[in-house]
Design a protein around this motif. Structure first.
Motif, PDB file in Angstrom:
ATOM      1  N   TYR A 217       1.339  -0.287  25.482  1.00  0.00           N
ATOM      2  CA  TYR A 217      -0.107  -0.242  25.742  1.00  0.00           C
ATOM      3  C   TYR A 217      -0.601   1.208  25.809  1.00  0.00           C
ATOM      4  CZ  TYR A 217       0.017  -5.206  27.291  1.00  0.00           C
ATOM      5  OH  TYR A 217       0.162  -6.566  27.371  1.00  0.00           O
TER       6      TYR A 217
ATOM      7  N   HIS B 154      -9.191  -8.350  22.646  1.00  0.00           N
ATOM      8  CA  HIS B 154      -8.124  -8.860  21.775  1.00  0.00           C
ATOM      9  C   HIS B 154      -8.656  -9.722  20.635  1.00  0.00           C
ATOM     10  CE1 HIS B 154      -4.237  -7.528  23.081  1.00  0.00           C
ATOM     11  NE2 HIS B 154      -4.422  -7.871  24.341  1.00  0.00           N
TER      12      HIS B 154
ATOM     13  N   ASN C  54      -5.788  -2.345  20.930  1.00  0.00           N
ATOM     14  CA  ASN C  54      -6.766  -2.971  21.815  1.00  0.00           C
ATOM     15  C   ASN C  54      -6.984  -2.144  23.079  1.00  0.00           C
ATOM     16  OD1 ASN C  54      -8.514  -4.985  22.890  1.00  0.00           O
ATOM     17  ND2 ASN C  54      -6.819  -5.667  24.177  1.00  0.00           N
TER      18      ASN C  54
ATOM     19  N   HIS D   6     -10.394  -6.115  28.296  1.00  0.00           N
ATOM     20  CA  HIS D   6      -9.177  -6.070  27.487  1.00  0.00           C
ATOM     21  C   HIS D   6      -8.958  -7.379  26.724  1.00  0.00           C
ATOM     22  CE1 HIS D   6      -4.963  -4.769  26.709  1.00  0.00           C
ATOM     23  NE2 HIS D   6      -4.736  -6.077  26.728  1.00  0.00           N
ATOM     24  N   GLU D   7      -9.029  -8.497  27.433  1.00  0.00           N
ATOM     25  CA  GLU D   7      -8.699  -9.780  26.796  1.00  0.00           C
ATOM     26  C   GLU D   7      -9.776 -10.203  25.802  1.00  0.00           C
ATOM     27  OE1 GLU D   7      -5.773 -10.326  27.218  1.00  0.00           O
ATOM     28  OE2 GLU D   7      -5.264  -9.599  29.216  1.00  0.00           O
TER      29      GLU D   7
ATOM     30  N   GLU E 109      -5.081 -13.713  25.958  1.00  0.00           N
ATOM     31  CA  GLU E 109      -6.153 -13.817  24.982  1.00  0.00           C
ATOM     32  C   GLU E 109      -5.879 -14.882  23.933  1.00  0.00           C
ATOM     33  OE1 GLU E 109      -3.876 -11.505  25.269  1.00  0.00           O
ATOM     34  OE2 GLU E 109      -3.062 -10.918  23.330  1.00  0.00           O
TER      35      GLU E 109
ATOM     36  N   GLU F   6      -1.563  -4.543  21.264  1.00  0.00           N
ATOM     37  CA  GLU F   6      -1.816  -4.037  22.619  1.00  0.00           C
ATOM     38  C   GLU F   6      -2.279  -2.580  22.596  1.00  0.00           C
ATOM     39  OE1 GLU F   6      -2.246  -5.888  24.891  1.00  0.00           O
ATOM     40  OE2 GLU F   6      -1.028  -7.684  24.558  1.00  0.00           O
TER      41      GLU F   6
HETATM   42 ZN    ZN Z   1      -3.310  -7.266  25.798  1.00  0.00          ZN
END
Ligand code: ZN
Length: 743
Positions: A502, A426, A448, A422-423, A392, A445
Motif C-alpha cells: 500500500y 477501489h 488506489n 479507500h474502498e 471493495e 492497493e
Molecule cells: Zn484496498
C-alpha cells in the motif's frame, strides 16, 4: 602556497574517478529482463493493441438468504465468451468460499504460533476448534443442453471439463446450482464478508462477497489464472453483465452492485418518494430510511420473503448487503459525464458519525478520482457499515468504523472516513482498471492508496495523510524480512503487506509526481494508464511502460530500485568545500584584509576535512588555458570576461554518498549568511557513473551558512542526521564565530 586548479575539464573527471570501492550494480540499466516482454496483444508502449482480447462472463443469478439457518443458495447461469485465439476443453471456476474449509492449511499458516496467553478467538484462528462446515455444496453443473458436466474441485478452484470443446470466438452456457453456510465474520481471520449478528435485537447484517462461483481469468500472459485463494491475494475476474435476483426476508433492505430494477415493488411509497427526490439532491443526503424507521424495522422479523432485482453492466463482480437494521441515505453527485447516487447503509450502531460523514466521503472520492483518471461510470456508489476492516466490490464496499456508545474519537472518525474513501476508490483500481490482485496486490492497493491519500490531503487537510516520511521506519527495517514490491501477494508477510503493497508504491508514485517527473506530465501519464486499461487486465509491465511512454522519462532506474529491491534512500552530505577565485592573480597581498582566507598547501592528504565554514574559502588561482588545451579549435574562451564573472563568487564543491543503495534525485538547499535560501536539484542520473559517491560544484553569489539535503522530505531518507553541513543539532562553529563577532 596556492593550489593550482585547471578550470577546464578536470571537475568532471574527479567525480568519475572518486572512490568507487563497491561493485557496479547497473542501477540505470534497462529493466527489460525483469518485466514481461511485449507481445501481439500488449505493445512496447504499455498499451493494449488492436489484437488485444479478453474473455467475458455474463451472469444471471437467483440467490436466496435463509435467515433461520444462515444459508445462501443460488441458481446461476454463466454465459462465457471465448474471445481468445485458443480452443478450450476445460474452464476454471473460482469457489472462494472453500477457503474457510478446515483442510485449507495454507490459510491457517498466518501467525500460526502459540503464545503464553491467548484469547478464545485467537485460539480458534489457530486450531479451528469450532468446526464450521464452510464451503460450497455444488448441487449440479450442467451445460446448454442440460447435460451434466464433469467437474473436479481442487480447493478453491473447480475444473469444468466441457462436453464440447469451446472454440475460439464462440460462447457457452453453464448452469450451476449451489449453496453454502454463510460464515460469521468473527469466526475466521481476514474475513471481509459473511454475517454480523447483533444479539441486543436478535438481528443480522449480511455482507455477501465472493459468494457465487465465478469464472477465473484466462488471458494472454497467464493462461488460466487459477492460483488458489488464500485471502491475501484477492481476485482476478472477467467483465460481464449481471442480472441478479436476491430473495430475502420481506422486511430486509438490500444494497447491491448495480441499479435496482424493481424499486416500486420492494420500497414502500414513502421510501420511493424520498428515493426519487434524492436523485436531484446535490447538496446533502436525503434519508430514505430514518433512525426511527430502522429501529421499528428491527422489531418486524417478517417470515415472508421478497425479491430484489438488480442489473449491472460491464462489472467484474457483484456483491450485496441485506438487513432489516439499515438506515439508508442517498445524495446525488454530479460529475462531468455522469450523475451518481452516493448511498450509505448502516445499522443504528453506526450513528451519528455514519449519517454525518459516510456519503460525503463517497462524494469526495468520486470527485477526486474521476478528475485524476476518468469519470466514475456506474449509476451508484455505496458504502455499507461493518464492525471492522474494509473490502471493495464494484459499486459497493463494506467499511469498518463504528462509534462506541455514540462516541468516536477524532482519530477513529478520520480512519473511518479514510477507509470509505479507500474502498470507494477501489472502483477504479482494480474494479475497472482490472489488474490481477491474486498475483500483484500492489497494483490495485498501491495505485488506489495513492489517489486515496491524495483525496485525504486535498479534501480533508486536517487529517494526516501518507507522505514519504511515513515509510521511513519500514524502509529502514530488518532487511532479512523485507521483500521487494514485486513480490506476489500471498508470499508477503502478514505484518508487512500494508507498508509494502500500500504505502511504498504510494510514496513511489508521490515521488514520481512531485519530484521526478513533475505534476503535469505525471498526471497525464497516470490518466493515460487508467484510460488505456479501463475494463481490461494490465500487468506491471504495462504500467511501467506507460509511465515512461507518456512522459519521455527514463524511469527504469526508479522501477528497478523501488519495485525490484529492498534498498532504501539514505544520502549522506559527506563534504562541502568552499573556494573563491580572484581576478587579480598577481596581487595576493591584497587579500589579507579578508581575515578568514585560508591558503592551503598542496598535496593529496594535506586538507583536513572541514566540519563547517569557519576556516573560510580556499583560494583558487585560475591560470590561463594554454593554446595546447584547445587542440585544433580556433575559438578561445573570453578569459577576461570569465575572470570578471567569477571574481569574488563563492564556489562550493559538495560530496554526496549513497549509503542506502537507492539512486534518487538530490535536492540541495543552500542557506546563506543573510538568512535567504535557494534550492538546486540534481536529477537521479547524476549517479550513472558512480552509484555510491558523487561530487558537484556550484557557484553562489552569497556566502553559505548551511547546506541541507532533501529539506522538504520529498524522499524517505532513513537517516537525516547526515543530511546537513555543518551537521544539524549543534551550533556550527560559524554560528559561534558570527555571534562572537556581532557581540
Ligand atoms: Zn484496498
Amino acid at each position: 602556497m596556492q593550489r593550482i586548479l585547471l578550470l577546464a575539464a578536470t571537475l568532471g573527471l574527479i567525480s568519475i574517478l572518486g572512490a568507487q570501492n563497491q561493485p557496479w550494480k547497473g542501477k540505470f540499466e534497462p529493466i527489460d529482463n525483469l518485466i514481461a516482454p511485449p507481445n501481439t496483444f500488449r505493445n512496447a508502449s504499455g498499451a493494449p493493441t488492436k489484437s488485444y482480447w479478453q474473455q467475458r462472463a455474463d451472469y444471471k443469478i437467483k440467490a436466496t438468504i435463509d435467515e433461520t439457518n444462515n444459508l445462501l443458495s443460488g441458481e446461476e447461469t454463466i454465459t462465457y465468451y471465448n474471445n481468445s485465439p485458443d480452443d478450450l476443453s476445460y474452464l476454471w471456476v473460482q469457489l472462494e468460499q472453500n477457503v474457510n474449509k478446515k483442510g485449507n492449511e495454507d490459510f491457517g499458516a498466518i501467525g500460526n504460533r502459540m503464545k503464553d496467553s491467548m484469547n478464545t478467538r485467537q485460539m480458534q484462528f489457530l486450531t479451528r476448534t469450532l468446526d464450521f462446515p464452510a464451503g460450497y455444496s455444488i448441487k449440479s453443473v450442467k451445460d446448454k443442453n442440460n447435460a451434466d458436466v464433469e467437474t473436479i474441485i481442487n480447493n478453491t478452484m473447480m475444473k469444468v471439463k466441457l462436453n464440447d470443446v469451446l472454440k475460439s470466438g464462440t460462447s457457452t452456457t453453464l448452469y450451476i446450482n449451489w449453496s453454502y453456510p454463510i460464515t460469521d465474520r468473527s469466526l475466521f481471520k481476514l474475513s471481509r464478508e459473511g454475517y454480523e449478528y447483533f444479539p441486543e435485537d436478535n438481528n443480522t447484517v449480511y455482507l455477501m462477497g465472493h459468494w457465487f462461483p465465478r469464472m477465473a481469468v484466462y488471458n494472454d500472459t497467464e493462461g488460466w489464472q487459477n492460483q488458489q485463494f488464500q485471502k491475501l491475494g484477492e481476485f482476478a475476474l472477467e467483465f460481464g453483465n449481471y442480472e441478479v435476483d436476491i430473495t430475502v426476508p420481506a422486511d430486509h433492505i438490500v444494497a447491491a452492485t448495480g441499479s435496482l430494477e424493481n424499486s416500486a415493488s420492494v420500497l414502500n411509497k414513502t421510501q420511493l418518494k424520498r428515493f426519487n427526490e434524492a436523485k436531484t439532491a446535490f447538496d446533502k443526503p436525503i434519508m430514505i430510511i430514518t433512525e426511527e424507521e430502522a429501529i421499528n424495522n428491527e422489531k418486524q422479523k417478517s417470515k415472508k420473503q421478497q425479491t430484489w432485482k438488480f442489473k449491472a453492466e460491464n462489472v467484474r463482480d457483484f456483491s450485496f448487503a441485506s438487513s432489516r437494521k439499515f438506515l439508508w441515505d442517498v445524495q446525488a453527485v454530479k460529475l462531468a459525464t455522469n450523475t451518481v447516487l452516493a448511498m450509505s447503509f448502516y445499522p443504528k450502531e453506526g450513528l451519528p458519525v455514519w449519517r454525518e460523514s459516510s456519503t460525503n466521503a463517497i462524494k469526495q472520492a468520486l470527485e477526486v478520482y474521476s478528475e485524476a483518471t476518468f469519470d466514475y461510470p456506474y449509476p451508484v456508489a455505496i458504502s455499507v457499515n461493518t464492525s471492522n476492516v474494509g473490502i471493495e466490490y464494484p459499486m459497493i464496499s463494506f467499511n469498518g468504523g463504528r462509534p462506541i456508545g455514540g462516541q468516536i474519537s477524532e482519530r477513529r472518525k478520520q480512519q473511518m472516513i479514510s477507509t470509505i474513501v479507500h474502498e470507494v476508490g477501489h472502483n477504479w483500481f482494480p474494479m475497472i482498471v482490472s489488474s490481477d490482485e491474486r498475483k500483484w496486490m500492489w497494483m490495485d492497493e498501491g495505485l488506489n492508496t495513492f489517489l486515496h491519500q491524495r483525496t485525504i490531503a486535498e479534501r480533508y487537510p486536517n487529517a494526516s495523510s501518507v507522505t514519504p516520511k511515513t515509510i521511513v521506519p519500514f524502509m529502514s527495517g530488518d532487511k532479512s524480512i523485507l521483500r521487494p514490491i514485486m513480490t506476489t501477494s500471498d508470499n508477503e508477510l502478514f505484518s508487512q503487506f500494508g507498508y509494502n503493497f500500500y504505502y511504498k508504491p504510494t510514496v513511489g508514485l508521490q515521488m514520481l509526481r512531485n519530484s521526478i517527473i513533475g505534476k503535469e506530465l505525471f498526471d497525464e501519464a497516470f490518466k493515460e494508464y487508467a484510460n488505456r486499461w479501463k475494463y481490461k487486465h494490465p500487468n506491471p509491465a504495462d504500467l511501467f511502460r506507460t509511465l515512461e511512454d507518456a512522459t519521455a522519462t527514463d524511469l527504469d532506474w526508479f522501477f528497478r530500485g523501488w519495485f525490484f529491491t529492498t534498498d532504501h534512500v539514505d544520502m549522506e552530505l559527506s563534504e562541502v568545500k568552499w573556494f573563491t577565485v580572484y581576478e587579480n592573480q598577481t596581487n595576493l597581498e591584497d587579500r589579507t584584509n579578508k581575515s578568514q582566507v585560508k591558503l592551503n598547501t598542496e598535496g593529496k592528504n594535506s586538507n583536513a576535512k572541514e566540519q563547517d565554514f569557519t576556516n573560510g574559502p580556499e583560494v583558487i588561482n585560475m591560470i590561463s588555458a594554454p593554446d595546447s588545451a584547445y587542440g585544433q579549435f580556433l575559438s578561445r574562451l573570453d578569459e577576461p570576461q570569465m575572470r570578471k564573472a567569477l571574481s569574488g563568487k563563492n564556489i562550493y564543491e559538495i560530496t554526496i554518498k549513497n549509503i542506502g543503495g537507492l539512486v534518487m534525485p538530490v535536492t540541495i538547499e543552500w542557506i546563506f549568511t543573510d538568512g535567504s535560501s535557494e534550492i538546486d536539484i540534481l536529477p537521479a542520473e547524476i549517479w550513472r557513473k558512480n552509484e555510491y559517491e558523487i561530487q558537484k560544484t556550484f557557484i553562489k553569489e552569497k556566502e553559505v551558512n548551511k547546506v541541507n539535503l532533501d529539506p522538504n522530505f520529498e524522499f524517505p531518507d532513513t537517516d537525516v542526521s547526515n543530511n546537513s553541513f555543518p551537521k544539524t543539532g549543534q551550533d556550527s562553529d560559524f554560528d559561534t564565530f558570527k555571534k562572537n563577532k556581532t557581540n
